[in-house]
Design an enzyme around this catalytic site. Structure first.
Site, PDB file in Angstrom:
ATOM      1  N   LYS A   1      18.937  35.640  74.689  1.00  0.00           N
ATOM      2  CA  LYS A   1      20.129  35.985  75.474  1.00  0.00           C
ATOM      3  C   LYS A   1      20.025  37.430  75.971  1.00  0.00           C
ATOM      4  CE  LYS A   1      24.047  37.800  75.080  1.00  0.00           C
ATOM      5  NZ  LYS A   1      24.304  38.506  76.344  1.00  0.00           N
TER       6      LYS A   1
ATOM      7  N   GLU B   1      17.704  46.013  65.383  1.00  0.00           N
ATOM      8  CA  GLU B   1      17.223  47.268  65.974  1.00  0.00           C
ATOM      9  C   GLU B   1      18.457  47.935  66.572  1.00  0.00           C
ATOM     10  OE1 GLU B   1      14.737  49.504  65.978  1.00  0.00           O
ATOM     11  OE2 GLU B   1      13.579  47.661  66.145  1.00  0.00           O
TER      12      GLU B   1
ATOM     13  N   CYS C   1      17.616  54.056  72.553  1.00  0.00           N
ATOM     14  CA  CYS C   1      18.077  54.098  71.157  1.00  0.00           C
ATOM     15  C   CYS C   1      17.432  55.261  70.418  1.00  0.00           C
ATOM     16  CB  CYS C   1      17.793  52.770  70.477  1.00  0.00           C
ATOM     17  SG  CYS C   1      16.110  52.204  70.717  1.00  0.00           S
TER      18      CYS C   1
ATOM     19  N   GLU D   1      26.427  58.184  69.013  1.00  0.00           N
ATOM     20  CA  GLU D   1      25.445  57.812  70.034  1.00  0.00           C
ATOM     21  C   GLU D   1      26.168  57.737  71.382  1.00  0.00           C
ATOM     22  OE1 GLU D   1      23.703  53.757  69.955  1.00  0.00           O
ATOM     23  OE2 GLU D   1      21.796  54.784  70.231  1.00  0.00           O
TER      24      GLU D   1
HETATM   25  P1  NAP Z   1      25.994  45.665  72.533  1.00  0.00           P
HETATM   26  O1  NAP Z   1      27.371  45.201  72.727  1.00  0.00           O
HETATM   27  O2  NAP Z   1      25.497  45.876  71.166  1.00  0.00           O
HETATM   28  O3  NAP Z   1      25.081  44.595  73.299  1.00  0.00           O
HETATM   29  C1  NAP Z   1      23.779  44.201  72.941  1.00  0.00           C
HETATM   30  C2  NAP Z   1      23.630  42.694  73.103  1.00  0.00           C
HETATM   31  O4  NAP Z   1      24.480  42.013  72.183  1.00  0.00           O
HETATM   32  C3  NAP Z   1      24.026  42.171  74.465  1.00  0.00           C
HETATM   33  O5  NAP Z   1      23.195  41.105  74.831  1.00  0.00           O
HETATM   34  C4  NAP Z   1      25.439  41.704  74.210  1.00  0.00           C
HETATM   35  O6  NAP Z   1      25.893  40.770  75.140  1.00  0.00           O
HETATM   36  C5  NAP Z   1      25.316  41.089  72.863  1.00  0.00           C
HETATM   37  N1  NAP Z   1      26.574  40.961  72.129  1.00  0.00           N
HETATM   38  C6  NAP Z   1      27.762  41.577  72.330  1.00  0.00           C
HETATM   39  N2  NAP Z   1      28.661  41.209  71.402  1.00  0.00           N
HETATM   40  C7  NAP Z   1      28.043  40.325  70.589  1.00  0.00           C
HETATM   41  C8  NAP Z   1      28.426  39.595  69.436  1.00  0.00           C
HETATM   42  N3  NAP Z   1      29.645  39.703  68.900  1.00  0.00           N
HETATM   43  N4  NAP Z   1      27.509  38.787  68.846  1.00  0.00           N
HETATM   44  C9  NAP Z   1      26.257  38.690  69.323  1.00  0.00           C
HETATM   45  N5  NAP Z   1      25.839  39.359  70.425  1.00  0.00           N
HETATM   46  C10 NAP Z   1      26.708  40.173  71.044  1.00  0.00           C
HETATM   47  O7  NAP Z   1      25.747  46.967  73.345  1.00  0.00           O
HETATM   48  P2  NAP Z   1      26.516  47.413  74.679  1.00  0.00           P
HETATM   49  O8  NAP Z   1      27.969  47.064  74.624  1.00  0.00           O
HETATM   50  O9  NAP Z   1      25.761  46.902  75.810  1.00  0.00           O
HETATM   51  O10 NAP Z   1      26.381  48.976  74.582  1.00  0.00           O
HETATM   52  C11 NAP Z   1      27.273  49.704  73.764  1.00  0.00           C
HETATM   53  C12 NAP Z   1      26.570  50.796  73.053  1.00  0.00           C
HETATM   54  O11 NAP Z   1      25.555  50.270  72.216  1.00  0.00           O
HETATM   55  C13 NAP Z   1      25.819  51.745  73.944  1.00  0.00           C
HETATM   56  O12 NAP Z   1      26.626  52.698  74.528  1.00  0.00           O
HETATM   57  C14 NAP Z   1      24.828  52.312  72.985  1.00  0.00           C
HETATM   58  O13 NAP Z   1      25.406  53.325  72.224  1.00  0.00           O
HETATM   59  C15 NAP Z   1      24.494  51.158  72.115  1.00  0.00           C
HETATM   60  N6  NAP Z   1      23.256  50.460  72.537  1.00  0.00           N
HETATM   61  C16 NAP Z   1      22.169  50.616  71.783  1.00  0.00           C
HETATM   62  C17 NAP Z   1      20.981  50.022  72.167  1.00  0.00           C
HETATM   63  C18 NAP Z   1      19.746  50.158  71.388  1.00  0.00           C
HETATM   64  O14 NAP Z   1      18.672  49.875  71.901  1.00  0.00           O
HETATM   65  N7  NAP Z   1      19.817  50.546  70.126  1.00  0.00           N
HETATM   66  C19 NAP Z   1      20.923  49.268  73.329  1.00  0.00           C
HETATM   67  C20 NAP Z   1      22.076  49.099  74.082  1.00  0.00           C
HETATM   68  C21 NAP Z   1      23.232  49.710  73.661  1.00  0.00           C
HETATM   69  P3  NAP Z   1      26.618  41.281  76.491  1.00  0.00           P
HETATM   70  O15 NAP Z   1      25.987  42.527  76.936  1.00  0.00           O
HETATM   71  O16 NAP Z   1      26.361  40.204  77.420  1.00  0.00           O
HETATM   72  O17 NAP Z   1      28.052  41.443  76.114  1.00  0.00           O
END
Ligand code: NAP
Ligand code: MG
Length: 499
Positions: free
Chosen positions: A198, A272, A306, A403
């Site tokens: 996904k 991760e 990250c 972060e």
């Molecule tokens: P996120 O919500 O953690 O999204 C990552 C993935 O998880 C996306 O595919 C997302 O889907 C999915 N997801 C969301 N809610 C879920 C749930 N309850 N169960 C399973 N999967 C779920 O990250 P984000 O909202 O895009 O970003 C928010 C913050 O996360 C960023 O500002 C950053 O601080 C951090 N982040 C960290 C990394 C990293 O590599 N460590 C990468 C991205 C973001 P959808 O996007 O389709 O909702």
């Protein structure tokens, strides 16, 4: 005028965008069960690029069933390792052949530089497929010299088998969409698993184009399935009883939800997660490489990494001079749309991410931080933020603790007599760290003292496909890349035969 018009797109990108964008389930491109779609946007302009299928729990069910069938019954299950090797290698070659196309599509969907997306994201993803192709024929068990003291006269032949886990659900973020797909899919396939991927809602496109390559390379249907959708689709994967393992990259907050959701069938979990990585510059560092290296540490990929080195610890003797040089270098970075070949810094991925980073900028300033450069949005449209270097910060400020995932660094001085390790380790995260010094003993001592999954000395982002990557503390569970990733996608069976 949109960025798309200003910077002409490759014919193959235009063709891909003009088609419908279904889900890849059991080797077929199908609409979502609900018939719904959702738009994906160009973050350089805020304009819609195209619509993709809106996958939900019912679609996850279908994809898991297809992956199960492929795992249990399909030709995949009977394929020899060298046949899997050839197929996975072919995906790597197809990625390399089409690196320009993937680069443009990634730039359009994510906002990053098309040139970087081509030579870093896509070529590295190709390398990841080729690296794990090689592993398909090299996953081995061992023979064990058992003693069996309670069967004194017995003779035994005991050995271990390393077998695939089964159906793997893989949930990835938007910062490196294609690359994260490759880190997840390639080792899973090398070990003989099947996959339901996904992608993030913000960046579904390169995963769909990648899905086409599996067909083209000759993979049996259902081995790789792609369900585009939102967090609820990810949650459905994490909770699904038909999924044997879930691998997640994203926020620590959602990572904890994955752990909760996985409890039902106790599926294997690897995570991760986030970071707030320290980048430590000693006064004896080579100034000329440490300055650009320390800019790259927090600014690469617009700070949407990250591992971003967003806590810049600089020895007090050189603090003013060094942070000034970092600010000057950051201020010269060329901001623009990813499709512009001159662009070094693109927009934040979405309105939401733009708002989040802007909120941190305001909070930092309100707390009393001083911006040596930046501190505000850039341009009249799109989600651009100026590279921002904050000084006069304290450890309790949110810009130091949390972060941000944007082009923002907080610089803190340290006194070498008092040491920097305690301050650098003062974080709930432990993903990566940088160290800059000419003193080799100091480099090793500091590398050992830092609580982080990766430590890079006299460089930052020192990744390699063969090196394990993952987090200490709340930055995650397990290690991806290298041979370590195979541990995430295999389980060991112990066989003991009485002779
Ligand atoms: P996120 O919500 O953690 O999204 C990552 C993935 O998880 C996306 O595919 C997302 O889907 C999915 N997801 C969301 N809610 C879920 C749930 N309850 N169960 C399973 N999967 C779920 O990250 P984000 O909202 O895009 O970003 C928010 C913050 O996360 C960023 O500002 C950053 O601080 C951090 N982040 C960290 C990394 C990293 O590599 N460590 C990468 C991205 C973001 P959808 O996007 O389709 O909702
Ligand atoms: Mg997008």
């Amino acid at each position: 005028m949109t960025a798309t018009v200003q910077f002409p797109l490759h014919t193959a990108v235009r063709e891909f965008l003009s088609g419908p964008h279904g889900l890849l389930i059991g080797g077929e491109w199908v609409p979502a069960a609900s018939g719904r779609t959702f738009p994906t946007y160009d973050p350089a302009t805020g304009e819609k690029i195209t619509d993709v299928a809106h996958g939900e729990a019912e679609d996850v069910d279908r994809a898991v069933a297809a992956a199960r069938k492929a795992f249990e019954e399909g030709p995949w299950a009977r394929m020899k390792p060298n046949e899997r090797e050839r197929l996975i290698w072919r995906v790597g070659d197809l990625l390399s052949e089409r690196a320009e196309i993937f680069g443009q599509l990634e730039a359009l969907d994510n906002g990053k530089s098309a040139m970087i997306a081509q030579v870093v994201d896509t070529e590295w993803a190709a390398d990841v497929f080729r690296y794990y192709a090689g592993w398909a024929t090299k996953i081995e068990g061992s023979t064990v010299n058992v003693s069996m003291p309670f069967v004194p006269d017995g003779q035994f032949h005991a050995y271990t088998l390393r077998e695939p886990v089964g159906v793997c659900g893989q949930i990835i973020p938007w910062n490196f969409p294609l690359l994260m797909a490759s880190w997840k899919i390639a080792p899973a396939l090398a070990a003989g698993n099947t996959v339901v991927l996904k992608p993030a809602e913000q960046t579904p496109l390169t995963a769909l184009l990648l899905g086409q390559l599996f067909e083209e390379a000759g993979f049996p249907p259902g081995v790789v399935n792609v369900v585009t959708g939102f967090g609820d689709a990810g949650a459905a994967i994490a909770a699904h009883d038909g999924v044997d393992k879930v691998a997640f990259t994203g926020s620590t907050e959602v990572g904890k939800k994955i752990v909760d959701a996985a409890k039902g069938n106790l599926k294997k979990v690897s995570l991760e997660l986030g970071g707030k990585s320290p980048n430590v510059v000693f006064a004896d560092a080579d100034f000329d490489i440490a300055v650009p290296g320390s800019v790259n540490a927090w600014l690469f990929n617009h700070g949407q990494c990250c591992v971003a080195g967003t806590r810049l610890f600089v020895e007090d003797k050189i603090f003013d001079e060094f942070t000034q040089a970092v600010a000057e270098a950051a201020a010269q970075v060329k901001i623009g749309p990813g499709l512009d070949p001159a662009t070094q810094l693109g927009p934040m991925v979405s309105q939401e991410q733009f708002d989040r980073v802007s909120r941190y900028l305001s909070e930092g300033l309100a707390d009393g931080a001083r911006a040596l450069t930046g501190g505000k949005p850039w341009g009249e449209r799109g989600y651009f933020i100026e590279p921002t270097v904050f000084v006069d910060v304290r450890p309790e400020f949110s810009i130091v603790r949390e972060e941000i995932f944007g082009p923002v660094v907080a610089a803190l001085p340290f006194n070498a007599e008092q040491g920097v390790e305690a301050a650098a380790n003062n974080s709930e995260y432990g993903l990566a760290a940088g160290v800059w010094t000419r003193d080799v003993s100091k480099a090793h001592r500091t590398a050992k003292a830092l609580k982080a999954g990766s430590v890079w000395v006299n460089q930052y982002n020192g990744f390699d496909t063969a090196m394990p990557f993952g987090g200490y503390k709340q930055s995650g569970w397990g290690r991806e890349l290298g041979a370590a990733a195979l541990d995430l996608y295999t389980q060991t069976k112990a066989v003991n035969i009485a002779l």
